[in-house]
Design a protein around this motif. Structure first.
Motif, mmCIF file in Angstrom:
data_model
loop_
_atom_site.group_PDB
_atom_site.id
_atom_site.type_symbol
_atom_site.label_atom_id
_atom_site.label_comp_id
_atom_site.label_asym_id
_atom_site.label_seq_id
_atom_site.Cartn_x
_atom_site.Cartn_y
_atom_site.Cartn_z
ATOM 1 N N ALA A 114 0.859 -1.259 0.042
ATOM 2 C CA ALA A 114 0.009 -0.034 0.100
ATOM 3 C C ALA A 114 0.786 1.360 0.238
ATOM 4 O O ALA A 114 1.913 1.182 0.236
ATOM 5 C CB ALA A 114 -1.082 -0.017 1.293
ATOM 6 N N TYR A 115 0.019 2.302 -0.590
ATOM 7 C CA TYR A 115 1.091 3.767 -0.343
ATOM 8 C C TYR A 115 0.217 4.705 0.750
ATOM 9 O O TYR A 115 -0.953 4.613 0.525
ATOM 10 C CB TYR A 115 0.996 4.165 -1.700
ATOM 11 N N PHE A 116 0.967 5.448 1.263
ATOM 12 C CA PHE A 116 0.713 6.379 2.291
ATOM 13 C C PHE A 116 1.127 7.592 2.256
ATOM 14 O O PHE A 116 2.185 7.737 1.723
ATOM 15 C CB PHE A 116 1.093 5.869 3.831
ATOM 16 N N LEU A 117 0.389 8.680 2.396
ATOM 17 C CA LEU A 117 0.853 9.943 2.026
ATOM 18 C C LEU A 117 2.167 10.326 3.218
ATOM 19 O O LEU A 117 2.168 10.229 4.122
ATOM 20 C CB LEU A 117 -0.281 10.895 2.518
ATOM 21 N N LEU A 118 3.018 10.900 2.508
ATOM 22 C CA LEU A 118 4.360 11.095 3.346
ATOM 23 C C LEU A 118 4.707 12.581 3.333
ATOM 24 O O LEU A 118 5.103 13.032 4.277
ATOM 25 C CB LEU A 118 5.637 10.534 2.556
ATOM 26 N N HIS A 119 4.258 13.457 2.321
ATOM 27 C CA HIS A 119 4.419 14.715 2.186
ATOM 28 C C HIS A 119 3.596 15.602 1.292
ATOM 29 O O HIS A 119 3.604 14.811 -0.007
ATOM 30 C CB HIS A 119 5.925 15.153 1.966
ATOM 31 N N LYS A 120 3.119 16.582 1.575
ATOM 32 C CA LYS A 120 2.677 17.528 0.540
ATOM 33 C C LYS A 120 3.392 18.855 0.150
ATOM 34 O O LYS A 120 3.812 19.292 0.959
ATOM 35 C CB LYS A 120 1.338 18.059 0.855
ATOM 36 N N TYR A 121 3.897 18.362 -1.184
ATOM 37 C CA TYR A 121 4.980 19.395 -1.826
ATOM 38 C C TYR A 121 4.326 20.641 -2.529
ATOM 39 O O TYR A 121 3.416 20.376 -3.419
ATOM 40 C CB TYR A 121 6.017 18.406 -2.873
ATOM 41 N N ASP A 122 4.867 21.772 -2.128
ATOM 42 C CA ASP A 122 4.150 22.983 -2.940
ATOM 43 C C ASP A 122 5.505 24.114 -3.131
ATOM 44 O O ASP A 122 5.887 24.445 -1.976
ATOM 45 C CB ASP A 122 3.233 23.543 -2.107
ATOM 46 N N SER A 123 6.091 24.335 -4.434
ATOM 47 C CA SER A 123 7.039 25.111 -4.372
ATOM 48 C C SER A 123 7.093 25.937 -5.623
ATOM 49 O O SER A 123 6.333 25.152 -6.623
ATOM 50 C CB SER A 123 8.389 24.361 -4.391
ATOM 51 N N THR A 124 7.356 27.250 -5.657
ATOM 52 C CA THR A 124 7.577 28.031 -6.764
ATOM 53 C C THR A 124 8.928 28.524 -7.043
ATOM 54 O O THR A 124 9.465 28.960 -6.180
ATOM 55 C CB THR A 124 6.569 29.172 -6.736
ATOM 56 N N ILE A 125 9.527 28.396 -8.300
ATOM 57 C CA ILE A 125 10.911 28.982 -8.711
ATOM 58 C C ILE A 125 10.666 29.770 -9.710
ATOM 59 O O ILE A 125 9.848 29.641 -10.620
ATOM 60 C CB ILE A 125 11.759 27.767 -9.045
ATOM 61 N N THR A 126 11.340 31.046 -9.666
ATOM 62 C CA THR A 126 11.240 32.127 -10.648
ATOM 63 C C THR A 126 12.563 32.499 -11.054
ATOM 64 O O THR A 126 13.749 32.303 -10.683
ATOM 65 C CB THR A 126 10.628 33.276 -10.030
ATOM 66 N N LYS A 127 12.551 33.072 -12.468
ATOM 67 C CA LYS A 127 13.807 33.272 -13.168
ATOM 68 C C LYS A 127 13.645 34.515 -13.999
ATOM 69 O O LYS A 127 12.496 34.469 -14.787
ATOM 70 C CB LYS A 127 14.442 32.290 -13.854
ATOM 71 N N LYS A 128 14.392 35.703 -14.088
ATOM 72 C CA LYS A 128 14.278 36.645 -15.004
ATOM 73 C C LYS A 128 14.644 36.393 -16.465
ATOM 74 O O LYS A 128 15.171 35.477 -16.374
ATOM 75 C CB LYS A 128 14.980 37.889 -14.467
ATOM 76 N N GLY A 129 13.903 36.802 -17.302
ATOM 77 C CA GLY A 129 14.303 36.800 -18.836
ATOM 78 C C GLY A 129 13.242 36.097 -19.300
ATOM 79 O O GLY A 129 12.257 35.939 -18.966
ATOM 80 N N TYR A 130 13.594 35.935 -20.716
ATOM 81 C CA TYR A 130 12.377 35.846 -21.779
ATOM 82 C C TYR A 130 12.051 34.204 -21.675
ATOM 83 O O TYR A 130 12.955 33.313 -21.584
ATOM 84 C CB TYR A 130 12.929 35.884 -23.406
ATOM 85 N N LEU A 131 10.787 34.082 -21.323
ATOM 86 C CA LEU A 131 10.533 32.440 -21.068
ATOM 87 C C LEU A 131 10.830 31.503 -21.901
ATOM 88 O O LEU A 131 11.257 30.363 -21.983
ATOM 89 C CB LEU A 131 8.949 32.492 -20.608
ATOM 90 N N GLY A 132 10.780 32.039 -23.427
ATOM 91 C CA GLY A 132 11.310 31.120 -24.428
ATOM 92 C C GLY A 132 12.540 30.591 -24.299
ATOM 93 O O GLY A 132 13.132 29.570 -24.762
ATOM 94 N N ASN A 133 13.472 31.483 -23.519
ATOM 95 C CA ASN A 133 14.761 30.960 -23.534
ATOM 96 C C ASN A 133 15.177 30.161 -21.799
ATOM 97 O O ASN A 133 16.379 29.722 -21.714
ATOM 98 C CB ASN A 133 15.951 32.174 -23.500
ATOM 99 N N THR A 134 14.184 30.281 -20.984
ATOM 100 C CA THR A 134 14.741 29.938 -19.790
ATOM 101 C C THR A 134 13.556 28.753 -19.378
ATOM 102 O O THR A 134 13.792 28.378 -18.088
ATOM 103 C CB THR A 134 14.433 31.331 -18.807
ATOM 104 N N ASN A 135 12.449 28.247 -20.058
ATOM 105 C CA ASN A 135 11.459 27.330 -19.868
ATOM 106 C C ASN A 135 12.215 26.029 -19.289
ATOM 107 O O ASN A 135 11.808 25.324 -18.320
ATOM 108 C CB ASN A 135 10.697 27.134 -20.714
#
Length: 325
Positions: A114-135
Motif C-alpha cells: 500500500a501507499y501512504f501520504l508522506l508529504h504535500k509538496y508546494d514550491s515556486t521557482i522564478t527566473k528573470k528573462g524571456y521565457l522562451g529561453n528559460t523554460n
C-alpha cells in the motif's frame, strides 16, 4: 520542453524506485509563452508521467519494494511582466519578463503493498528573462528541487503511524457540476459556489465587449443592481462563463476539467520617461560632436515617472480552490 541532463542525473540517490502519476485537472499542457500576439503552450516530448519516469529511473534502478509515488497536482510555467531597472530601461526596454514554475505534488511512500501520504509538496521557482529561453532551466530546477526534497524525506526512518492517509487507486474524483453538466446555465454567479454548482441567479441582462470597454446592464431595475453588476463573482451569457477581475470580466475557456482565462492588466513602468530623456540627452551630445556635455545630463528629470502599459497573459483557474494562476 526537455529536462536537461544536469537537472536529473544527480537529483536522486538511486535508493528508491520512483513512480509518477498525473492528478492534474488539465493534462494537456504545462504552461504558456505569450509573444508576438501568439500563445505557445509547453509540453514534454512524451506524455508527462512516461517522460518523468524515464528521466528519474534507469534500467538498473529496480528497488520496486521501496517505491516512492509522486502524484502531480500542478506542473505549470507562466510569465509575468514587471518594470525594468533604470539601467535596463535606458539600454533595452522599460518592461522585463519573469518566468515562474509552480509544482504541487502529493508524495506517497510504499509500505508493503500500500501507499501512504508522506508529504504535500508546494514550491515556486522564478527566473528573470524571456521565457522562451528559460523554460527548460525553470522546469529542470523545479523538478531537481522536488526530487532532492523527496529523496531526503523518503530516506528517513518513518513509522506507519507518522504517515498520512492511504492512497486509494480506485477513488473517483468528484467534479463540480459546472464541468459535468451538459450546458452552463445563464445568469449571475453571486458566489464561487454558484459557479461550481452551475446555479446562477437568472435575471435578463445585456453584455457587450468592444475596444471602448465592456457594457453590462440589467433589463429590469432591481433594488440593488450592484449585487449583480459590480459585486457578483461572475456570470454566464450565451453559453460562456465570465469571472470578475476587479471592474472587468474575463471569459473562462474550458480545457479538460479546468478553465483558462485571458487577462489584460497594467504594468507600472518606472523610469520610462527618464530613459527617453536620457536618449534625448545622448542625441544632443552627438549633435555637439564631443564628450557627453554636462548640460545634457542636467536636463534629465531626476524623479521617477510612472506610466501604464497594458499586456495580455494567459492564466488558469484551479476549480478545487478557485485560485487563478
Amino acid at each position: 520542453m526537455e529536462i536537461k541532463k544536469q537537472f536529473y542525473k544527480n537529483s536522486v540517490s538511486g535508493k528508491h524506485f520512483y513512480n509518477f502519476i498525473d492528478e492534474r485537472d488539465d493534462t494537456t499542457r504545462m504552461g504558456y509563452l505569450f509573444g508576438e500576439n501568439k500563445i505557445f503552450y509547453f509540453n514534454f516530448p512524451q506524455e508527462a508521467t512516461t517522460y518523468l519516469n524515464s528521466k528519474y529511473n534507469d534500467s538498473e534502478n529496480k528497488f520496486e519494494n521501496d517505491t516512492i509515488l509522486i502524484g502531480i497536482q500542478r506542473l505549470w510555467i507562466s510569465q509575468e511582466k514587471i518594470s525594468s531597472s533604470l539601467t535596463k530601461s535606458i539600454l533595452l526596454s522599460p518592461v522585463s519578463t519573469i518566468g515562474s514554475c509552480r509544482v504541487i505534488c502529493n508524495i506517497y511512500k510504499k509500505i508493503n503493498s500500500a501507499y501512504f501520504l508522506l508529504h504535500k509538496y508546494d514550491s515556486t521557482i522564478t527566473k528573470k528573462g524571456y521565457l522562451g529561453n528559460t523554460n527548460d532551466e525553470l522546469m529542470g530546477k523545479s523538478l531537481f528541487t522536488l526530487m532532492k526534497v523527496t529523496d531526503s524525506i523518503s530516506s528517513l526512518n518513518i513509522s506507519l503511524s507518522d504517515l498520512g492517509e492511504k492512497l486509494n487507486f480506485n477513488r473517483v474524483k468528484v467534479l463540480p457540476k459546472i464541468i459535468t453538466d451538459e450546458k452552463m446555465n445563464e445568469g449571475f454567479y453571486l458566489t464561487y459556489a454558484d459557479f461550481l454548482n452551475n446555479t446562477p441567479v437568472f435575471i435578463p441582462f445585456e453584455f457587450k465587449e468592444s475596444k471602448k470597454g465592456q457594457y453590462l446592464k440589467l433589463f429590469e431595475n432591481k433594488n440593488d443592481d450592484s449585487i449583480y453588476t459590480t459585486k457578483s463573482w461572475g456570470f454566464c451569457k450565451n453559453g460562456f462563463a465570465y469571472v470578475r477581475l476587479e471592474n472587468d470580466f474575463s471569459q473562462l475557456r474550458r480545457y479538460q476539467n479546468t478553465f483558462d482565462l485571458f487577462i489584460t492588466e497594467p504594468v507600472n513602468v518606472k523610469y520610462n520617461k527618464l530613459a527617453k530623456s536620457f536618449w534625448a540627452g545622448f542625441s544632443i551630445a552627438n549633435t555637439l560632436s564631443g564628450p557627453f556635455p554636462e548640460l545634457a545630463v542636467l536636463d534629465i528629470p531626476v524623479k521617477r515617472v510612472y506610466n501604464t502599459i497594458l499586456w495580455t497573459g494567459v492564466y488558469k483557474m484551479d476549480t478545487g480552490t478557485g485560485e487563478i494562476y
